[in-house]
Motif scaffolding. Sequence first.
Motif, PDB file in Angstrom:
ATOM      1  N   LYS A 201      -4.481  -2.369  -5.844  1.00 23.93           N
ATOM      2  CA  LYS A 201      -5.566  -1.895  -5.405  1.00 23.93           C
ATOM      3  C   LYS A 201      -5.115  -0.891  -4.081  1.00 23.93           C
ATOM      4  O   LYS A 201      -3.881  -0.980  -3.661  1.00 23.93           O
ATOM      5  CB  LYS A 201      -6.333  -2.846  -4.660  1.00 23.93           C
ATOM      6  N   LYS A 202      -5.987   0.103  -3.726  1.00 23.32           N
ATOM      7  CA  LYS A 202      -5.448   0.951  -2.555  1.00 23.32           C
ATOM      8  C   LYS A 202      -6.576   0.761  -1.518  1.00 23.32           C
ATOM      9  O   LYS A 202      -7.731   0.908  -1.585  1.00 23.32           O
ATOM     10  CB  LYS A 202      -5.820   2.353  -2.941  1.00 23.32           C
ATOM     11  N   GLY A 203      -6.036   0.178  -0.537  1.00 24.06           N
ATOM     12  CA  GLY A 203      -6.973  -0.407   0.612  1.00 24.06           C
ATOM     13  C   GLY A 203      -6.759   0.350   1.931  1.00 24.06           C
ATOM     14  O   GLY A 203      -7.873   0.629   2.351  1.00 24.06           O
ATOM     15  N   CYS A 204      -5.616   1.126   1.935  1.00 24.19           N
ATOM     16  CA  CYS A 204      -5.427   1.913   3.234  1.00 24.19           C
ATOM     17  C   CYS A 204      -4.514   3.054   2.835  1.00 24.19           C
ATOM     18  O   CYS A 204      -4.736   4.086   3.593  1.00 24.19           O
ATOM     19  CB  CYS A 204      -4.632   0.965   4.485  1.00 24.19           C
ATOM     20  N   ASP A 205      -3.438   2.982   1.863  1.00 25.28           N
ATOM     21  CA  ASP A 205      -2.799   3.799   1.493  1.00 25.28           C
ATOM     22  C   ASP A 205      -1.652   4.332   2.540  1.00 25.28           C
ATOM     23  O   ASP A 205      -0.921   5.209   2.440  1.00 25.28           O
ATOM     24  CB  ASP A 205      -3.266   5.361   1.077  1.00 25.28           C
ATOM     25  N   HIS A 206      -1.500   3.160   3.727  1.00 24.84           N
ATOM     26  CA  HIS A 206      -0.461   3.581   4.688  1.00 24.84           C
ATOM     27  C   HIS A 206       0.317   2.422   5.184  1.00 24.84           C
ATOM     28  O   HIS A 206       0.877   2.174   6.088  1.00 24.84           O
ATOM     29  CB  HIS A 206      -1.307   4.089   5.688  1.00 24.84           C
ATOM     30  N   GLY A 207       0.380   1.207   4.059  1.00 26.80           N
ATOM     31  CA  GLY A 207       0.996   0.252   4.474  1.00 26.80           C
ATOM     32  C   GLY A 207       0.626  -0.671   5.563  1.00 26.80           C
ATOM     33  O   GLY A 207       1.404  -1.188   6.087  1.00 26.80           O
ATOM     34  N   GLN A 208      -0.652  -0.638   5.626  1.00 25.81           N
ATOM     35  CA  GLN A 208      -1.325  -1.320   6.605  1.00 25.81           C
ATOM     36  C   GLN A 208      -2.245  -2.425   6.201  1.00 25.81           C
ATOM     37  O   GLN A 208      -2.932  -3.012   7.019  1.00 25.81           O
ATOM     38  CB  GLN A 208      -2.288  -0.438   7.563  1.00 25.81           C
ATOM     39  N   CYS A 209      -2.201  -2.718   5.012  1.00 27.22           N
ATOM     40  CA  CYS A 209      -3.089  -3.794   4.465  1.00 27.22           C
ATOM     41  C   CYS A 209      -2.580  -4.680   3.316  1.00 27.22           C
ATOM     42  O   CYS A 209      -2.906  -5.563   3.230  1.00 27.22           O
ATOM     43  CB  CYS A 209      -4.548  -3.146   4.059  1.00 27.22           C
ATOM     44  N   GLY A 210      -1.972  -4.004   2.857  1.00 28.52           N
ATOM     45  CA  GLY A 210      -0.940  -5.021   1.513  1.00 28.52           C
ATOM     46  C   GLY A 210      -1.786  -5.382   0.299  1.00 28.52           C
ATOM     47  O   GLY A 210      -1.205  -5.624  -0.577  1.00 28.52           O
TER      48      GLY A 210
ATOM     49  N   GLY B 142      -2.986  -8.036  -4.524  1.00 29.20           N
ATOM     50  CA  GLY B 142      -2.153  -8.083  -3.736  1.00 29.20           C
ATOM     51  C   GLY B 142      -1.647  -9.266  -2.821  1.00 29.20           C
ATOM     52  O   GLY B 142      -0.389  -9.414  -3.025  1.00 29.20           O
ATOM     53  N   GLN B 143      -2.626 -10.030  -2.688  1.00 22.29           N
ATOM     54  CA  GLN B 143      -2.227 -11.330  -2.086  1.00 22.29           C
ATOM     55  C   GLN B 143      -1.643 -12.265  -3.170  1.00 22.29           C
ATOM     56  O   GLN B 143      -0.374 -12.786  -2.685  1.00 22.29           O
ATOM     57  CB  GLN B 143      -3.631 -12.201  -1.846  1.00 22.29           C
TER      58      GLN B 143
ATOM     59  N   ASN C 260      -0.863  -9.093   4.305  1.00 19.61           N
ATOM     60  CA  ASN C 260      -2.071  -8.874   3.397  1.00 19.61           C
ATOM     61  C   ASN C 260      -3.265  -9.168   4.014  1.00 19.61           C
ATOM     62  O   ASN C 260      -3.582 -10.427   4.240  1.00 19.61           O
ATOM     63  CB  ASN C 260      -1.557  -9.799   2.096  1.00 19.61           C
ATOM     64  N   LEU C 261      -4.072  -8.045   4.165  1.00 18.36           N
ATOM     65  CA  LEU C 261      -5.180  -8.407   5.069  1.00 18.36           C
ATOM     66  C   LEU C 261      -6.362  -8.894   3.969  1.00 18.36           C
ATOM     67  O   LEU C 261      -6.218  -8.432   2.843  1.00 18.36           O
ATOM     68  CB  LEU C 261      -5.663  -7.124   5.695  1.00 18.36           C
TER      69      LEU C 261
END
Lengths: 183, 327, 743
Positions: A46-55, A115-116, A142-143
């Motif tokens: 999945k793409k949650g933030c695209d910046h390495g901030q969510c996992g 991701g989790q 992993n948010l």
Amino acid sequence: MHASSSLAPPETITLTINGQARQMAVQPWVTLLDALREHLDLTGTKKGCDHGQCGACTVLVDGKRINSCLTLAVMRDGAEITTIEGLAGEDGALHPVQAAFVEHDAFQCGYCTPGQICSIVGMMNEGHARTDEDIRELMSGNLCRCGAYPNIMDAIRQTLRERGEKPASEKNATPIPAYHLAE
Amino acid sequence: MNSFTFARATEPAAAVRELAAHDGAQLVAGGTNLLDLMKENVARPPRLVDINRLPLAQIEERPDGGLRLGALATNADTAYHPAVQARYPLLARTILAGASPQLRNMATNGGNLLQRTRCYYFYDVGTPCNKREPGSGCPAIAGLNRMHAILGTSEQCIATYPGDMAVALAALEAVVQVQGPDGERSIPLGEFHRLPGDTPQFDNNLRPDELITAIDLPRRGFAKHHSYVKVRDRSSYAFALVSVAAGLEMEGGKITTARLALGGVAHKPWRDPEAEALLVGQAAGADAFRAAADHLLRDARGYRFNAFKIELARRAVVRALREASTA
Amino acid sequence: MTATQYVGKPVSRVDGRAKVTGAAKYAGEFNVPRLTYGVIVSSTVAKGRITRIDATAALALEGVIEVLTHENTPRLAWLDRSYQDQIAPNGSPFRPLHDDKVVYSGQPVALVVAENFELARYAASLVRVEYAPEPHQTNFDDAMAEAYEPPTGRAGYTPPPKPRGEADQAFADAKYQVSAQYATPTEHHNPMENYATTVAYGEEGKLTVYDKTQGAQNVQAYLASVFSMSSDDVRVISPFVGGGFGSGLRPVYNVFLAVLAARQLKRSVRVSLTRQQMFTFSHRSETRQEVRLGAARDGQLEAIIHEAFADTSTFEDFAEGIVNWSGLLHQCDNVRLEYRIAPMDVYTPADMRAPGATQGTFALECAVDELAHRLGMDPLEFRLKNYAERDQNLDKPFSSKELRECYRQGAERFGWSQRNLEPRSMRRGNRLIGWGMSTGAWEAMQDKAGAKATLHVDGRLIVGSATADIGTGTYTIMTQIAAETLGIPLERVEFQLGDSTLPFSPVEGGSWTAASVGTAVKEVCEALREKLFKLAGKIHDSPLGDATLEDVVFENGEVRLHRDSARGIALTEILRRSDMATLDEEVTAKPKMLEQSGYSRHSHQVTFVEVEVEEDIGMVRVTRVVDAVAGGRILNPKTARSQILGGVVWGISMALHEETLSDHAFGRFMNHNLAEYHIPVNKDIPEIDVIFVHEDDTIVNPLGAKGLGEIGLVGTAAAVANAVFHATGKRVRHLPVTLDKLL
């Protein structure tokens, strides 16, 4: 500005994804995440933030968990990649972490879930999680906006128990701790 | 993200040649910050040179009893390396306080030194920023500056260096090894990063055509008495508001050597030999710690939203010293 | 529904396998052939006019198909009404690419469409937009001067009740008083999945729109109306939603832009928002609140005055219930509640999980804590002393209210009786320990909803309604209700949702889905049951003989006589013997208004929280939570618990972490990413103990379920703030409670 001719040409690379060698031609600006989702139709990552901030984009590259949004596909030429689609057995049997997630309701909307799960598999490969506190720290990349963390912890504990690794659980502690009164 | 050409270098000299031959070319290793910045259009390199295949990932013993950390060793491999864990636990602990496990698996030691600021304005191309676009202005000075610097700021920039690892490296007095077109040179960690002054676009003193090859740790590792205190807005996976790396050597309850480095408060990891000297010869205790903290922060200047950092940093220093001395 | 083979059981999610294997497809994941990609250019000023858009460089790139702006967008529907969705506030909805006006920072001003994503993203960075900026207002403390009472009429909005008693006089006369100002910041929903739309362009221009939404039919109606399309020509599909929390109740601009582009280019298009753009369409309103409470020496509440200000946009009057709860939660005869909104140059706020309630309850329940402290009274004892037996706002009895039992069980589980009243009285090493509590309520609503059910001769039961499952467990509980009602094994039942062609459903929000759609599912299965029974009776030699519907039981895919379970017939056999491949039924279930209107219908909760505060550096960690909930009948304890866990995590997040920061010089949100807009990570969240107290309610709806999506959050932020006070002696009235406020 750059003329259209300056766009970098595609490079042919080979990624071994979930055990299967996939040759593909990609332009250098394609991230591993977008290569999986848009080029190979492996949308489980999945793409949650695209910046390495969510996992949410966590995959395993050569057994190690990474954020696939912050690496280019061309940088991973020749790598072995495991995505969420590659964790269940050939017969469809769920990976123990996946099964534990279902049993413990360790997700709600499901978007951070692949991701989790990949992150947990990576964490187990790393072998540094000994206590609940370790696990919480090592799973903090992993948010989960739905707030499934307590159930994710339960799923991890169950998986570790099944593997014979027993994390020290604060669940067994006295429910109401004793306190010192301040002076 | 702009369009760029892509090349791979397999030996350091080739990487350096690439940099010299292509104006604006950038090296990419972990990619964790560079790709992030490219997606924000903050970085727009015309060419990327992938250096992951350079033989610079080793962690090796050095003849002087120190340790050489390859520039391409990942943060995770470094933090969990037995020699680092045993002899430089301050560094291990500091690295593990940063980012997330996934990012630490990607980020390299060399790249980590080059991590750019988290200033909101730097990251948002919809606003001015002297670091991103020299001369455009610094909205942080009068704007949202809770996370910004309190030491060594300038009229042009109040950004901080956001990383953790370099803070411990500063306390350990590590040395950065670099290779350029004219050969190799060494840069002490304390001289690697710079203050913004009138040229905030430069984060450090690395030249555009130089490659970081290694970080050397001196013998003294403060394995017995050390601490890294990281104060942040959540328990993990957040940048430091203030961090403190402390290393002490003690004899009979008295401090014989002291190192203190602050993170999250300046454009570089902040050290002050005078503050450290104040501790030498003192018995470990609150008064001595507070005196050192006061000295370290004596020139601090708060802005609208970050003035709290001054007292916070003092307390974090006291705490780090207490933890280090009682470890 | 007395037999409980499935309902009330901790059934694992029926969509669990799809979610843990990555098979579940979200809106931006339908990879249709010849897909093009749209990337949005967002405005950098908060107010003004676009004077020039230069897309030359973008269009010069091979593979860039089009750059859509207000200059080349075709004429669309004219009236505001055409843009107003099911839950739109009063006003003129924002129209993307409509004209040269910029009304907020981050507003979409162009859409670049290209053959692939990376190219579109690059081309978007080459589009030059010039503005003539105008002065803007994003500073709420200044904007409040323009506050006004919101008009009524927005669906779901109840204005504050009229004052009762003499609140101001009673406050002035009260022996013990608290008068305090509270503030809550702008927050953004930030579901993990970014908003995305994939439009599949079909034959004759028919569109299949895969959209992230909490209401497929709401989006479908909006698109049909805005683009003047026949309803048959646009279908909206949304099988999985990666979190919503209210952000997807209204159509988001990506769906507009994707459909616009698909129609212009006659191509399939995907438009996904970036995380940064997730801060550009809806937010939880920022509030400033004043609460004044008065009490007698014995703790009797004598006056409640609660005045709240919240922000809205310049183009819509967003209204939510912030202060009403203060007239409901505790018994008090002198109450005055006021609520005003003030326009700012931002996008319109939106409902965000427990909208209004969580901001208002934070203020009230902190004030209650302050008052109890002033009285030297245990805050639980204070609440019990002022327990509301009746809804004084409506002057009606509660349909059910087991809050007292929540207080009792929650306190016992937490160990509340061991609490020392004094702040700063408990510590563990250099950490201060604090215990705090709060209560909260949420309306138990039921709305009209439809469902259809089709039994197949092979034994499969397909049930559907156009609702959504945003992680709430809709798929699962509806499957349980259908399986239970028709006595069909769970694994033979499939529930369909998120498709505008399914029977009517309201948007998925407000905690009303279980009640509304659940009732429809129950009723359609009951209707199908009746049909099956009648059919069975017509079968030659029917084993049911002349039995009536009351004489039979539906179980294990069969219908059998109560008194003689040997006499029965499989449901599939009924179809076979009747020569039918399928049997279907459709209903619209409506709330029993007359019966319900005599009662106040609410869920209730209490949260007990323990925090540890690092005394020197102010870092706060929540270490224990007990949340006791009276939410009517619990349809699935497993997914129900998850709803409450989520609510509690949101409460912790609101209390300690969340805040969208605006730089008023630019009128722009600046921490628009997940590194600086903090939500809790795993390490921030402790074990959370959820208690569901037994609560029977025959009024709220035929299922007796009250809905659980919001209730776990309502009082939690206040409980955390109260615990921080108990730990430190510092009262932080402006959320979030960040460490700098505790130094």
